[in-house]
Design an enzyme around this catalytic site. Structure first.
Site, PDB file in Angstrom:
ATOM      1  N   LYS A   1      -0.497  -3.822  -3.211  1.00 27.34           N
ATOM      2  CA  LYS A   1      -1.683  -3.596  -3.391  1.00 27.34           C
ATOM      3  C   LYS A   1      -1.818  -1.725  -3.638  1.00 27.34           C
ATOM      4  O   LYS A   1      -1.587  -0.838  -3.088  1.00 27.34           O
ATOM      5  CB  LYS A   1      -1.730  -3.165  -1.835  1.00 27.34           C
ATOM      6  CG  LYS A   1      -3.263  -2.992  -1.003  1.00 27.34           C
ATOM      7  CD  LYS A   1      -2.984  -2.621   0.249  1.00 27.34           C
ATOM      8  CE  LYS A   1      -4.406  -2.576   0.517  1.00 27.34           C
ATOM      9  NZ  LYS A   1      -4.773  -1.237   0.723  1.00 27.34           N
TER      10      LYS A   1
ATOM     11  N   ASP B   1       9.792   5.753  -9.826  1.00 26.34           N
ATOM     12  CA  ASP B   1       9.713   6.407 -11.466  1.00 26.34           C
ATOM     13  C   ASP B   1      10.100   7.856 -11.225  1.00 26.34           C
ATOM     14  O   ASP B   1      10.770   8.013 -12.643  1.00 26.34           O
ATOM     15  CB  ASP B   1       8.360   6.495 -11.402  1.00 26.34           C
ATOM     16  CG  ASP B   1       7.437   5.390 -11.622  1.00 26.34           C
ATOM     17  OD1 ASP B   1       8.498   4.246 -11.665  1.00 26.34           O
ATOM     18  OD2 ASP B   1       6.067   5.130 -11.555  1.00 26.34           O
TER      19      ASP B   1
ATOM     20  N   SER C   1       0.626  -0.676  -0.283  1.00 28.26           N
ATOM     21  CA  SER C   1      -0.059   0.125  -0.035  1.00 28.26           C
ATOM     22  C   SER C   1       1.037   1.396   0.153  1.00 28.26           C
ATOM     23  O   SER C   1       1.566   1.537  -1.042  1.00 28.26           O
ATOM     24  CB  SER C   1      -0.590  -0.088   1.544  1.00 28.26           C
ATOM     25  OG  SER C   1      -2.032   0.626   1.280  1.00 28.26           O
TER      26      SER C   1
END
Length: 545
Positions: A314, A300, A289
């Site tokens: 998740k 990223d 999460s």
């Protein structure tokens, strides 16, 4: 001409959209009202006509929770007592005994007392089995017994418990307990700072910021952020933690939903602490999460090297919604997407297999995305580290030994067998491992791998169908073969199991703080992280700097 055509077709198009929405809403509203009326009638009929007395609250609680269980594991109903526990998880603060406890049969088991809190002060140890709280015998109390250990600060509670089978008593004095989001930070060496972030509660970002600033003031010029085992928490805290390392105005996560009001873009909105300090983030299969938002976003953005094993996967966002009579429902409202556009959700709860289990996207079907500097990253199954370490992956047999308390129970036995170990770190020998296996056998510990559980369930079904006698011989042969295979797997994964045993042993004598102190000198992931941080060329090559 363009404006006329646009106007001519624009208004009918808008009207058709509203007409579609109106019809859709009307149809949904009718269906919802119809089903509610059916359920209400059924509920009244059962409670008024059933042969025995019913408990309406209990029936409704089970009905709601069963209904939601068909959606996903994260959409949950909270009754009034549940709401209190949910708020504790988000704030990290409560009044209680300061210990992790679990229920087993007619006892509460102390799994881990927090240093300096009521359970610890009362002399309770991991492995102690609470049998009575005040006047309440737990064998007669089938509700959530942990609620009996909560109350007003300074409340005194007499308890009875078993330690290695011996009856004992003590008095607990309830106090305020704060479970820190950052339970430990320190320096691995002269220039490497190490921060453990264990949960994303309301103080996660402020505690991480404080740790980072103190480490920098103490001379740290590179940082390891440990998110292993972190199950997640508040999304906003994840965004703010990313903001410590990236500039203001950077997109961290986007949420998308069928409900437009839940479509949001979360950007950093503060000035960062340090945008250039080298950073390695540790993740494993239990990092989930919000942990994946932080690791996925900073991956990223090419801001950190991610190290360890693939995270949990998740990619769903929940929101608590208050309802009547102090109840609450936590609803999965959207999916989240990292800055590159990927969703790392591993299981598709909208598409289930024949047994009713959510399906998993095969790796060959993962979609490729690119980081800010063009590095390939993929969706569909958690955050894949830039540097994978095979040793960090938990084997099936080790998972089973943790779930069934095989390791925990042996370490309890070990602790009382070696009372003077103190701050010494033992070296677990082949003899110790043989003793561990003998303990499992002596205590008749069921390993309970998924295969073993499935086999036992088959026999239970056979008993209900009165065919168990016919297959008993074959069942026993298969179970024996399976248990021999499990014994072989225990030997094969001896190194991993020894490490888990050692972790638990250190916690018994030195609490969690001692385990972290041990990690910064001995943990393989931390050593690898330091190696990457110390090798500027390798670090830059991974991030394409």
């Amino acid at each position: 001409m363009f404006l006329r055509i646009k106007k001519k077709y624009f208004i009918p198009a808008i009207l058709s959209i509203f007409l579609f929405i109106g019809v859709s809403f009307k149809d949904d509203f009718f269906e919802i009202s119809k089903q509610l009326e059916i359920f209400t009638t059924l509920f009244k009929t059962i409670n008024q006509n059933y042969v025995d007395e019913t408990n309406p609250a209990e029936l409704m609680d089970k009905a709601i929770k069963s209904m939601l269980a068909d959606l996903d594991p994260y959409t949950n109903y909270f009754n009034e007592q549940d709401v209190i526990k949910f708020k504790i998880n988000n704030t990290g603060e409560y009044t209680g005994i300061g210990a992790i406890i679990t229920r087993k049969e007619d006892k509460l088991i102390i799994k881990e007392p927090y240093k300096g809190f009521p359970a610890d002060k009362a002399g309770l140890k991991a492995g102690d089995e609470i049998t009575q709280i005040g006047d309440v015998m737990l064998s007669d109390f089938k509700d959530d017994a942990s609620q009996l250990l909560k109350g007003v600060k300074n409340t005194k509670i007499e308890i009875k418990y078993l330690r290695q089978g011996k009856p004992m008593t003590t008095q607990l004095i309830l106090d305020e307990v704060e479970v820190k989001a950052v339970p430990f930070f320190g320096k691995v060496d002269d220039k490497t700072g190490y921060i453990v972030l264990s949960q994303f509660s309301q103080k996660a970002s402020s505690q991480t910021k404080e740790a980072l600033e103190k480490l920098k003031a103490d001379g740290a010029t590179q940082i390891i952020l440990d998110l292993r085992g972190n199950p997640g928490g508040l999304l906003n805290e994840a965004v703010t933690i990313c903001n410590l390392f990236v500039p203001k105005g950077e997109v961290i996560v986007t949420t998308k939903s069928k409900n437009e009001k839940y479509n949001n873009v979360y950007k950093t909105n503060r000035e960062p602490i340090d945008t250039i300090i080298p950073l390695v983030i540790l993740v494993d299969g239990k990092s989930a999460s919000a942990s994946e938002i932080v690791s996925g976003a900073l991956q990223d953005l090419d801001r950190a090297v991610i190290l360890g094993s693939r995270s949990f996967g998740k990619g769903l966002v929940q929101r608590p919604i208050d309802m009547t009579y102090g109840t609450q429902v936590k609803v999965t409202i959207s999916r989240y997407y990292t800055p590159s556009g990927r969703c790392i959700q591993a299981l598709n709860y909208n598409k289930k297999d024949k047994s009713g289990k959510a399906t998993k996207t095969e790796e060959k079907n993962y979609n490729a995305f690119k980081t800010k500097k063009g590095r390939p990253v993929f969706d569909g199954g958690g955050v894949l580290p830039d540097v994978e370490i095979a040793e960090t992956k938990t084997s099936m047999i080790a998972d089973a030994l943790q779930k069934n308390d095989g390791i925990f129970n042996y370490v309890t036995y070990y602790y009382y067998k070696n009372p003077t170990l103190g701050d010494k770190i033992p070296t677990l020998t082949d003899s110790d491992f043989a003793d561990f296996k003998a303990f499992l056998k002596r205590e008749k510990t069921d390993i309970n791998t998924e295969t073993e559980i499935a086999l036992k369930n088959t026999l239970e079904k056979a008993k209900k169908e009165n065919i168990d006698t016919a297959i008993q011989s074959e069942y026993e042969q298969l179970l024996a073969a399976l248990q021999r295979s499990e014994a072989t797997m225990i030997d094969k994964n001896q190194k991993e199991i020894k490490n888990l045993m050692l972790d638990e042993i250190i916690k018994r004598y030195q609490y969690k703080e001692g385990l972290y102190q041990y990690y910064i000198k001995n943990n393989i992931e931390i050593k690898k992280a330091v190696g990457i941080l110390n090798n500027t060329a390798e670090y830059n090559k991974i991030l394409k700097i």
